[in-house]
Write a protein that holds these residues in place. Sequence first.
Motif, PDB file in Angstrom:
ATOM      1  N   TYR A 214       5.956   2.264   7.134  1.00 35.08           N
ATOM      2  CA  TYR A 214       4.471   2.644   7.673  1.00 35.08           C
ATOM      3  C   TYR A 214       3.724   3.141   6.308  1.00 35.08           C
ATOM      4  O   TYR A 214       3.948   4.112   6.121  1.00 35.08           O
ATOM      5  N   LEU A 215       2.805   2.347   6.117  1.00 30.28           N
ATOM      6  CA  LEU A 215       2.009   2.569   4.813  1.00 30.28           C
ATOM      7  C   LEU A 215       0.682   2.962   4.977  1.00 30.28           C
ATOM      8  O   LEU A 215      -0.280   2.501   4.174  1.00 30.28           O
ATOM      9  N   ILE A 216       0.304   3.385   6.170  1.00 27.55           N
ATOM     10  CA  ILE A 216      -0.845   3.637   6.864  1.00 27.55           C
ATOM     11  C   ILE A 216      -1.658   4.788   5.667  1.00 27.55           C
ATOM     12  O   ILE A 216      -1.272   5.588   5.502  1.00 27.55           O
ATOM     13  N   ALA A 217      -2.929   4.110   5.283  1.00 29.85           N
ATOM     14  CA  ALA A 217      -3.491   4.889   4.575  1.00 29.85           C
ATOM     15  C   ALA A 217      -3.125   5.502   3.106  1.00 29.85           C
ATOM     16  O   ALA A 217      -3.430   6.310   2.521  1.00 29.85           O
ATOM     17  N   ALA A 218      -1.924   4.648   2.913  1.00 28.41           N
ATOM     18  CA  ALA A 218      -1.230   4.799   1.608  1.00 28.41           C
ATOM     19  C   ALA A 218      -2.091   4.455   0.426  1.00 28.41           C
ATOM     20  O   ALA A 218      -2.839   3.437   0.570  1.00 28.41           O
ATOM     21  N   ASP A 219      -1.974   5.310  -0.723  1.00 28.24           N
ATOM     22  CA  ASP A 219      -2.576   4.887  -2.049  1.00 28.24           C
ATOM     23  C   ASP A 219      -1.698   3.947  -2.687  1.00 28.24           C
ATOM     24  O   ASP A 219      -0.850   4.338  -3.412  1.00 28.24           O
ATOM     25  N   LEU A 220      -2.044   2.722  -2.659  1.00 29.38           N
ATOM     26  CA  LEU A 220      -1.398   1.807  -3.379  1.00 29.38           C
ATOM     27  C   LEU A 220      -2.229   1.039  -4.366  1.00 29.38           C
ATOM     28  O   LEU A 220      -1.928  -0.160  -4.957  1.00 29.38           O
ATOM     29  N   LYS A 221      -3.428   1.774  -4.987  1.00 28.00           N
ATOM     30  CA  LYS A 221      -4.208   1.164  -5.995  1.00 28.00           C
ATOM     31  C   LYS A 221      -3.309   0.685  -7.208  1.00 28.00           C
ATOM     32  O   LYS A 221      -2.628   1.653  -7.798  1.00 28.00           O
ATOM     33  N   ALA A 237      -5.548   0.798   6.835  1.00 25.88           N
ATOM     34  CA  ALA A 237      -6.254   1.631   5.686  1.00 25.88           C
ATOM     35  C   ALA A 237      -5.730   1.855   4.374  1.00 25.88           C
ATOM     36  O   ALA A 237      -5.817   2.796   3.607  1.00 25.88           O
ATOM     37  N   ALA A 238      -4.486   1.158   4.150  1.00 27.54           N
ATOM     38  CA  ALA A 238      -3.921   1.381   2.893  1.00 27.54           C
ATOM     39  C   ALA A 238      -4.658   0.605   1.811  1.00 27.54           C
ATOM     40  O   ALA A 238      -5.377  -0.371   2.015  1.00 27.54           O
ATOM     41  N   ASP A 239      -4.819   1.390   0.731  1.00 25.37           N
ATOM     42  CA  ASP A 239      -5.712   1.135  -0.564  1.00 25.37           C
ATOM     43  C   ASP A 239      -4.981   0.244  -1.301  1.00 25.37           C
ATOM     44  O   ASP A 239      -4.165   0.636  -2.123  1.00 25.37           O
ATOM     45  N   LEU A 240      -5.219  -1.231  -1.431  1.00 23.85           N
ATOM     46  CA  LEU A 240      -4.792  -2.231  -2.207  1.00 23.85           C
ATOM     47  C   LEU A 240      -5.443  -2.699  -3.342  1.00 23.85           C
ATOM     48  O   LEU A 240      -5.335  -3.342  -4.090  1.00 23.85           O
ATOM     49  N   GLN A 255      -2.225  -8.412   8.294  1.00 23.57           N
ATOM     50  CA  GLN A 255      -1.872  -7.185   7.555  1.00 23.57           C
ATOM     51  C   GLN A 255      -3.180  -6.877   6.333  1.00 23.57           C
ATOM     52  O   GLN A 255      -3.339  -5.605   6.178  1.00 23.57           O
ATOM     53  N   LEU A 256      -3.541  -7.834   5.875  1.00 26.70           N
ATOM     54  CA  LEU A 256      -4.734  -7.809   4.799  1.00 26.70           C
ATOM     55  C   LEU A 256      -5.874  -7.284   5.311  1.00 26.70           C
ATOM     56  O   LEU A 256      -6.585  -6.445   4.863  1.00 26.70           O
ATOM     57  N   ASN A 257      -6.191  -7.999   6.601  1.00 22.87           N
ATOM     58  CA  ASN A 257      -7.669  -7.537   7.103  1.00 22.87           C
ATOM     59  C   ASN A 257      -7.455  -6.081   7.690  1.00 22.87           C
ATOM     60  O   ASN A 257      -8.499  -5.316   7.427  1.00 22.87           O
ATOM     61  N   ALA A 258      -6.138  -5.494   7.818  1.00 27.42           N
ATOM     62  CA  ALA A 258      -6.187  -4.061   8.250  1.00 27.42           C
ATOM     63  C   ALA A 258      -6.398  -3.180   7.175  1.00 27.42           C
ATOM     64  O   ALA A 258      -6.454  -1.843   7.193  1.00 27.42           O
ATOM     65  N   ALA A 259      -6.056  -3.641   5.921  1.00 24.54           N
ATOM     66  CA  ALA A 259      -5.883  -2.753   4.473  1.00 24.54           C
ATOM     67  C   ALA A 259      -7.311  -2.804   3.895  1.00 24.54           C
ATOM     68  O   ALA A 259      -8.351  -3.278   4.482  1.00 24.54           O
ATOM     69  N   LYS A 260      -7.353  -2.122   2.539  1.00 27.17           N
ATOM     70  CA  LYS A 260      -8.726  -1.966   1.888  1.00 27.17           C
ATOM     71  C   LYS A 260      -8.135  -2.656   0.523  1.00 27.17           C
ATOM     72  O   LYS A 260      -7.058  -2.511   0.340  1.00 27.17           O
TER      73      LYS A 260
END
Length: 277
Positions: A214-221, A237-240, A255-260
């Motif tokens: 569960y990586l929801i809204a995780a900061d993965l910058k 909403a995970a920040d990639l 998965q990508l579409n759901a992320a940032k």
Amino acid sequence: MSPERKPSIPDVGELGLQSDCGSCFGLCCVALPFAASADFAIDKDAGRPCPSLRTDFRCGIHSELRPRGFSGCTVFDCFGAGQKVSQVTFGGQDWRQAPGTARQMFDVFPVMRQLHELLWYLAEALSRPAARPVHADLRAALEETERLTRAGAEELTGLDVPAHRGEVNALLLRTSELVRVGIPGRKKERRGADLVGARLKGANLRGANLRGAYLIAADLKGADLRTADLIGADLRAADLSGADLTGALFLTQSQLNAAKGDAATELPQTLTRPAHW
């Protein structure tokens, strides 16, 4: 450090795993339910057409889905299941012309979607040279799954999907192990981990096991996610931004579409940078 060679997924076009909405009878807009939430502006029951579905099976607000509160529609990917059900299973006869087929068509669609998702994973696994020890089994599983997608509606609705997924998943797990064992260094094992909102900026997650995490809204910058196993990971909403997803295992477009992300995010060549990034 130079990026790894990006794998190509074989036979995607031949297997029909890319959505062709023009050949579908708007099945995702009818067959599936959704509830009023951050992803959908309204409630809709399974089998009831979305109010925005036009008579030609196109979305009447397609260009305004996000501002109108339907971001969930923009991240969905049927892996080509919609056109398979519409044009193959039901021979091009739509549910409006033949309302007696509607219920069965709507029941078949989610089954077909799961089978097509499995085909995507199996095709990717076969593209991995490191998984050669299980290529024969992967090929057999792909052929059986493809056979099932061409079965009749009754066989499809009666299919034990969890059992079939379980058999395929064992091969995908073995593929993941074979690929990731060749990655130098200690790999993080975070399968199914609760990483909601986690601060992972710049983290070394190369070759990590993030299956179902569960990586929801995780900061993965700026994180290094090369060859990480991301099957089933929730990236909403995970920040990639600036992250390196080169060679990521079993990553999907939805998965990508759901992320940032941003222009600096490195992606597998089989996936497309979302327009909203």
